[in-house]
Motif scaffolding. Structure first.
Motif, short mmCIF file in Angstrom:
data_model
loop_
_atom_site.label_atom_id
_atom_site.label_comp_id
_atom_site.label_asym_id
_atom_site.label_seq_id
_atom_site.Cartn_x
_atom_site.Cartn_y
_atom_site.Cartn_z
N ILE A 191 0.84 -1.20 0.00
CA ILE A 191 0.00 0.00 0.00
C ILE A 191 0.88 1.25 0.00
CG2 ILE A 191 -1.67 1.32 1.36
CD1 ILE A 191 -2.83 -1.37 2.31
N ALA A 192 1.94 1.22 0.80
CA ALA A 192 2.83 2.39 0.90
C ALA A 192 3.51 2.68 -0.44
CB ALA A 192 3.87 2.16 1.99
N SER A 193 3.98 1.62 -1.12
CA SER A 193 4.68 1.87 -2.38
C SER A 193 3.71 2.33 -3.47
CB SER A 193 5.42 0.61 -2.83
OG SER A 193 4.52 -0.45 -3.12
N GLN A 194 2.49 1.82 -3.41
CA GLN A 194 1.49 2.27 -4.39
C GLN A 194 1.15 3.74 -4.17
OE1 GLN A 194 0.11 0.38 -7.00
NE2 GLN A 194 -0.66 2.37 -7.61
N LEU A 195 1.03 4.15 -2.89
CA LEU A 195 0.76 5.57 -2.61
C LEU A 195 1.93 6.44 -3.04
CD1 LEU A 195 -0.85 5.47 0.96
CD2 LEU A 195 -2.00 5.91 -1.22
N ALA A 196 3.14 5.93 -2.84
CA ALA A 196 4.33 6.72 -3.19
C ALA A 196 4.39 7.01 -4.67
CB ALA A 196 5.59 5.99 -2.73
N SER A 197 3.77 6.11 -5.47
CA SER A 197 3.78 6.34 -6.92
C SER A 197 2.88 7.50 -7.31
CB SER A 197 3.33 5.07 -7.65
OG SER A 197 1.97 4.78 -7.39
N SER A 198 2.14 8.04 -6.35
CA SER A 198 1.30 9.21 -6.59
C SER A 198 2.14 10.42 -7.00
CB SER A 198 0.50 9.52 -5.33
OG SER A 198 -0.16 10.76 -5.41
N THR A 238 -0.51 20.11 -8.51
CA THR A 238 -1.85 20.63 -8.81
C THR A 238 -2.84 19.53 -9.13
OG1 THR A 238 -1.25 20.90 -11.14
CG2 THR A 238 -0.92 22.80 -9.69
N ASN A 239 -2.43 18.27 -9.04
CA ASN A 239 -3.33 17.15 -9.30
C ASN A 239 -4.12 16.83 -8.03
OD1 ASN A 239 -4.62 14.79 -9.93
ND2 ASN A 239 -2.78 13.60 -10.37
N ARG A 240 -5.41 17.11 -8.06
CA ARG A 240 -6.24 16.93 -6.86
C ARG A 240 -6.73 15.49 -6.69
NH1 ARG A 240 -3.93 20.94 -6.41
NH2 ARG A 240 -4.72 23.06 -6.32
N GLY A 241 -6.47 14.63 -7.69
CA GLY A 241 -7.00 13.27 -7.64
C GLY A 241 -6.04 12.24 -7.10
N ASP A 242 -4.82 12.65 -6.72
CA ASP A 242 -3.88 11.65 -6.18
C ASP A 242 -3.74 11.83 -4.67
OD1 ASP A 242 -2.39 13.97 -6.19
OD2 ASP A 242 -0.86 13.24 -7.59
N PHE A 243 -2.60 11.41 -4.09
CA PHE A 243 -2.53 11.25 -2.64
C PHE A 243 -1.31 11.94 -2.02
CE2 PHE A 243 -4.50 7.37 -4.48
CZ PHE A 243 -5.78 7.53 -3.99
N ASP A 244 -0.93 13.10 -2.53
CA ASP A 244 0.25 13.80 -2.01
C ASP A 244 0.09 14.19 -0.54
OD1 ASP A 244 1.43 13.71 -4.61
OD2 ASP A 244 0.23 15.45 -5.18
N ILE A 245 -1.07 14.74 -0.18
CA ILE A 245 -1.27 15.18 1.21
C ILE A 245 -1.33 13.97 2.13
CG2 ILE A 245 -2.76 16.48 2.78
CD1 ILE A 245 -3.69 18.14 0.42
N LEU A 303 1.11 10.59 6.38
CA LEU A 303 1.61 9.29 6.80
C LEU A 303 3.08 9.36 7.20
CD1 LEU A 303 -0.14 7.09 4.09
CD2 LEU A 303 -0.59 7.01 6.55
N ARG A 304 3.86 10.12 6.45
CA ARG A 304 5.28 10.27 6.80
C ARG A 304 5.44 11.01 8.12
NH1 ARG A 304 5.77 11.29 1.15
NH2 ARG A 304 5.75 13.55 1.54
N ALA A 305 4.62 12.02 8.33
CA ALA A 305 4.73 12.82 9.55
C ALA A 305 4.42 11.99 10.80
CB ALA A 305 3.79 14.03 9.48
N THR A 306 3.55 11.00 10.67
CA THR A 306 3.14 10.18 11.82
C THR A 306 3.91 8.87 11.90
OG1 THR A 306 1.40 9.17 10.49
CG2 THR A 306 0.80 11.12 11.79
N GLY A 307 4.68 8.53 10.87
CA GLY A 307 5.39 7.26 10.85
C GLY A 307 4.54 6.08 10.47
N LEU A 308 3.29 6.30 10.06
CA LEU A 308 2.40 5.19 9.70
C LEU A 308 2.70 4.63 8.32
CD1 LEU A 308 -1.05 6.43 11.07
CD2 LEU A 308 0.41 4.62 11.99
N LEU A 364 -5.64 9.20 10.94
CA LEU A 364 -5.16 8.30 9.90
C LEU A 364 -5.47 6.84 10.22
CD1 LEU A 364 -1.73 9.97 9.07
CD2 LEU A 364 -3.85 10.09 7.75
N LEU A 365 -5.32 6.44 11.50
CA LEU A 365 -5.67 5.07 11.88
C LEU A 365 -7.14 4.77 11.61
CD1 LEU A 365 -3.74 4.70 15.27
CD2 LEU A 365 -3.24 3.50 13.12
N TYR A 366 -7.96 5.82 11.68
CA TYR A 366 -9.40 5.69 11.42
C TYR A 366 -9.68 5.39 9.94
CZ TYR A 366 -14.37 6.90 12.26
OH TYR A 366 -15.73 6.90 12.40
N HIS A 367 -8.66 5.50 9.12
CA HIS A 367 -8.80 5.22 7.69
C HIS A 367 -8.27 3.83 7.31
CE1 HIS A 367 -9.24 9.59 7.66
NE2 HIS A 367 -9.73 9.51 6.43
N VAL A 368 -7.82 3.05 8.28
CA VAL A 368 -7.22 1.75 7.98
C VAL A 368 -8.09 0.64 8.56
CG1 VAL A 368 -5.16 0.32 8.09
CG2 VAL A 368 -4.93 2.82 8.06
#
Length: 707
Positions: A8-15, A21-28, A33-38, A101-105
């Motif tokens: 999941i992490a590597s797939q998100l990283a490919s964002s 300016t792409n609002r449809g991917d997962f940059d934020i 996730l990086r800020a929390t270590g998740l 974030l845990l509430y999303h897993v």
């Protein structure tokens, strides 16, 4: 077929590698996730998780509800962190951000369908769950818009990613509101019907009065409750009153008739306990949408008894009356304390035994209400009465010790038969005489009565069969010894050339003391009756498909691609076999184009889509696409002729390929979890060697990880 790889992490990283300016991917989401270590937990290859992944647009929407006025991803992320910093007792936003974030897993790998069919979805945040309802995910913030799943399931080696359009919040976040009004309570939704009885039979005036009389208004207004009410419309209550012998259409009079019947049934003459029992049988002690009700199957109620949901039908404890169906456009109505699902009949928690109660007349009495002779009304049963009298069968239909279903041809139905036999008039007497004359000519001894009796007993079945039960049956044996084959709304008889009879929708399930009457629009024939003029011979399944056209075109609703695919295999011969009995689940051209696009095709024309699919199957099939194409097409052919109702009732059916398909309501489950296949259009297209059921996606007997 390859196994999903990566995490999941590597797939998100490919964002991407940062805010853009792409609002449809997962940059934020990546930054959070990086800020929390998740991100490390989502990179664990041994995990099995589902990430409900808010897009950048979802995070920007949250930031703007918290006062952010910009549009940039960096600014939105900073605004959210600032808000969480202000909420944290020690000014540290990381614990709160971690909880969000845990509430999303979800601690298991789920697809979109599995998430939506559950009543609760657990998360990695201790004790916090999500509640799916009508395509939305209800979180802990009552003021913000609920998130919805968007896009396909993204499969990885350690779970799935499901994109969502809003950030899920486990708490009521101060200052976060979408400005939408709170929905009314269930009682409020019912009360919005109006202040009294009227001529609108689609609302809930009768239900409102019944709820008030039973003292249930406060229970349905309780803000702490969590309920689902299956709400009968006014038309539903009028139909129940008619089952009790009421002959009008006025809402007030219908309600009075129901109360009078309940009064007669009550040991002490008090109708309220029985009325309460009926009403609480309509209340489920949790909020459920249609998909969840269908997934539950058997559903417990506040009454203590259960009903069963089968597709769009709710099966209650009264076998003698048609089961309720969900009202299109009246379902998944969200209330502040639950949900409302409108239904077109009243649910009954007990078998009322209408015959034992003496409610309504016998089947013969119901027919006799038609009148005492031939007239100008083509929609009643004068000719049927005359035929029954001539054959000496009236007494059988008057016997209240019996339990029967009568398929009752209207006068118009008999006139149609007479005209098929050469009659050129319109009168009822003339039509009856013409039929008797024809039967006289067909009888070896010139006596029409035995043949007339055979035809009439072919219209009578043992037991009380509702229209829904008939449609779900593959065969109905009649008193003549011969069977009728229901197919959708059609009743297939033994005459192959004349049009099949249909149950008249608004005249189905007429209750009688000894069974039920189903009005039909044609006479059922237990033999191939010669008729004057050309008959109609049904084409085979292959013939039906060929009528789609000569080649690829711009019509996406026919079967040009299916024809082309069948032509490359030997299956077109099987579908032309006049001795076969098959059902073809037929993907439309639009279905094949969708498959091609999921396989990487970027166009929209039929020829290009066909080429793209052939190329993909060539790669998957080791250079030869035909074996895999044949398997896929064989997976669309069922052994036996089935209507949609029968498939829903059966729940599964074996394909010519071997594996079974599962049927749940309008959905068909195959081996590809990446998308949903549904029946399309009116369906139930009859062929001489079976049937065709159009579907909106191609069924796949294997999991293509590229989809």
């Amino acid at each position: 077929m390859s196994t999903p790889t990566g995490t999941i992490a590597s797939q998100l990283a490919s964002s991407g590698h940062g805010f853009d300016t792409n609002r449809g991917d997962f940059d934020i989401l990546n930054a959070a996730l990086r800020a929390t270590g998740l991100d490390a937990a989502l990179a664990d290859p041994a995990a099995s998780l589902t990430l409900l992944a808010p897009t950048d647009a979802a995070f920007i929407s949250l930031a703007r509800s918290l006062g952010f006025t910009g549009r940039g991803e960096q600014g939105a992320f900073d605004a959210i962190v600032s808000a969480l910093t202000g909420l944290a007792p020690d000014g540290n936003p990381i614990p709160l951000l971690t909880n969000v974030l845990l509430y999303h897993v979800v601690p298991e790998a789920l697809g979109k369908g599995a998430v939506g069919s559950r009543t609760e979805v657990p998360t990695l945040l201790d004790g916090a769950t999500l509640r799916p309802f009508a395509g939305a995910l209800q979180d802990g913030d009552p003021d913000a818009a609920d998130a919805r799943l968007v896009g396909p399931t993204i499969r990885t080696g350690n779970g799935n990613i499901l994109a969502i359009n809003e950030v899920l919040l486990p708490i009521d976040l101060p200052g976060n509101s979408d400005g939408l009004p709170t929905p009314p309570s269930i009682a409020g939704i019912v009360a919005a019907s109006g202040t009294g009885f009227d001529s609108d039979v689609t609302d809930f005036d009768v239900l409102l009065r019944a709820v008030q009389d039973a003292g249930l208004t406060s229970a349905l207004s309780d803000p702490t409750a969590d309920l689902t009410v299956l709400a009968p419309t006014d038309a539903a209550f009028v139909e129940l009153a008619r089952a009790f012998g009421f002959t009008g259409s006025d809402e007030a009079a219908a309600y009075d008739a129901i109360v009078a019947t309940l009064t007669s049934l009550a040991p002490d003459g008090n109708p309220i306990p029985l009325l309460t029992q009926v009403l609480t049988y309509h209340v489920v002690p949790e909020r459920l949408d249609i998909a969840q009700l269908q997934a539950e199957g058997s559903v417990a109620t506040l009454n203590g008894a259960s009903f069963v949901v089968r597709g769009g039908t709710v099966v209650d404890a009264e076998p003698g009356l048609r089961d309720p169906r969900f009202v299109p456009g009246g379902t998944d109505i969200e209330a502040s304390n639950g949900a409302v699902q409108a239904i077109d009949r009243v649910l009954l928690p007990l078998d009322l035994d209408l015959a034992g109660l003496g409610l309504g007349g016998s089947i013969a009495d119901q027919l006799a209400a038609s009148g005492i002779g031939f007239d100008g009304n083509r929609q009643d049963f004068d000719i049927l009465n005359a035929a029954l009298g001539a054959a000496g069968l009236t007494a059988t239909l008057d016997d209240t010790a019996l339990d029967l279903t009568l398929f009752a041809p209207t006068d118009e139905a008999f006139i149609r038969l007479a005209r098929d036999l050469g009659f050129r008039g319109r009168g009822e007497q003339g039509a009856f005489d013409a039929i008797v004359t024809a039967l006289t000519g067909l009888s070896p001894d010139g006596n029409p009565i035995p043949l007339l009796t055979e035809i009439l007993t072919y219209h009578v079945a043992s037991g009380t069969l509702t229209a829904a039960a008939i449609a779900a049956s593959q065969s109905v044996t009649t008193l003549s010894g011969e069977a009728i084959a229901p197919f959708g709304q059609q009743l297939i008889d033994l005459d192959p050339s004349l049009p099949n009879a249909r149950i008249i929708a608004n005249r189905a399930d007429l209750p009688a003391a000894n069974g039920v009457v189903q009005a039909i629009d044609r006479v059922l024939l237990p033999l191939d009756v010669p008729q004057v003029g050309p008959g109609t011979t049904l084409p085979t399944i292959a013939g039906r498909l060929e009528a789609s056209g000569e080649g690829f075109d711009s019509n996406r609703h026919d079967f040009d691609l299916l024809n082309a695919a069948l032509g490359l295999t030997s299956l077109d011969a099987a579908l032309s076999d006049a001795t076969a009995s098959l059902t073809l689940l037929a993907p439309t051209d639009a279905a094949f184009i969708r498959l091609a696009q999921r396989l990487g095709y970027v166009g929209a024309d039929e020829a290009g889509a066909f080429g793209a699919i052939a190329q993909a199957l060539t790669g998957l099939g080791g250079g030869d696409p035909l074996p895999l194409l044949t398997d896929i097409l064989s997976y669309h052919v069922l052994d036996g002729r089935f209507s949609r109702q029968q498939l829903r009732e059966e729940g599964s059916a074996e394909t010519l390929l071997g594996p079974e398909l599962a049927f749940n309501g309008n959905r068909i489950r195959d081996e590809e979890p990446g998308y949903i296949v549904r029946f399309e259009g009116g369906g139930n297209v009859l062929a001489s060697n079976g049937a065709i059921q159009a579907i909106d996606n191609v069924l796949l007997p294997l999991n293509l990880d590229v989809i």
